[in-house]
Design a protein around this motif. Structure first.
Motif, mmCIF file in Angstrom:
data_model
loop_
_atom_site.group_PDB
_atom_site.id
_atom_site.type_symbol
_atom_site.label_atom_id
_atom_site.label_comp_id
_atom_site.label_asym_id
_atom_site.label_seq_id
_atom_site.Cartn_x
_atom_site.Cartn_y
_atom_site.Cartn_z
ATOM 1 N N HIS A 1 0.858 -1.185 0.000
ATOM 2 C CA HIS A 1 0.000 0.000 0.000
ATOM 3 C C HIS A 1 0.887 1.225 0.000
ATOM 4 C CE1 HIS A 1 -2.866 3.027 1.487
ATOM 5 N NE2 HIS A 1 -3.760 2.261 0.892
ATOM 6 N N SER B 1 -8.345 9.543 7.759
ATOM 7 C CA SER B 1 -7.938 9.213 6.392
ATOM 8 C C SER B 1 -6.718 8.299 6.398
ATOM 9 C CB SER B 1 -7.651 10.502 5.632
ATOM 10 O OG SER B 1 -7.163 10.214 4.352
ATOM 11 N N ILE C 1 -7.866 4.801 7.552
ATOM 12 C CA ILE C 1 -8.605 4.105 6.499
ATOM 13 C C ILE C 1 -7.645 3.643 5.399
ATOM 14 C CG2 ILE C 1 -10.290 4.441 4.637
ATOM 15 C CD1 ILE C 1 -11.819 6.268 6.675
ATOM 16 N N GLY C 2 -6.691 4.488 5.042
ATOM 17 C CA GLY C 2 -5.692 4.110 4.041
ATOM 18 C C GLY C 2 -4.865 2.916 4.474
ATOM 19 N N GLU D 1 -6.967 -0.197 4.215
ATOM 20 C CA GLU D 1 -7.100 -0.651 2.822
ATOM 21 C C GLU D 1 -5.900 -1.490 2.392
ATOM 22 O OE1 GLU D 1 -7.652 2.986 0.728
ATOM 23 O OE2 GLU D 1 -9.809 3.052 1.113
ATOM 24 N N SER E 1 -6.415 -5.190 3.164
ATOM 25 C CA SER E 1 -7.483 -5.973 2.523
ATOM 26 C C SER E 1 -7.053 -6.522 1.185
ATOM 27 C CB SER E 1 -8.717 -5.110 2.339
ATOM 28 O OG SER E 1 -8.438 -4.006 1.511
#
Length: 80
Positions: free
Chosen positions: A21, A70, A73-74, A77, A80
């Motif tokens: 990520h 933010s 949440i990043g 992500e 996932s």
């Protein structure tokens, strides 16, 4: 170290090695010898997020709660 702890470390290293990520550091490698366990990440300039949120840079930090959410949440992500 117990066999269970060895297995947990191996699983953790495998998971960290797969995570990709833009907001997460890449895993470079690991070391497991004797009672020592090390996880090596890419270099992160400008200190760590922890330093900005709670450390020496916290007073001048511009991370309000919407920005913090933010980031969280990043990071999620990336898992996932």
């Amino acid at each position: 170290m117990t066999a269970k702890a060895e297995m947990e470390f191996a699983v953790e290293v495998e998971v960290l090695g797969r995570v990709r990520h833009k907001n997460l550091l890449g895993l470079r490698g690991f070391y497991a010898g004797g009672d020592e366990r090390l996880i090596v990440y890419d270099y992160m300039p400008n200190h760590s997020l922890l330093t900005h949120l709670h450390g020496q840079l916290a007073p001048s930090c511009q991370l309000d709660w919407p920005k913090r959410m933010s980031i969280a949440i990043g990071a999620a992500e990336g898992l996932s």
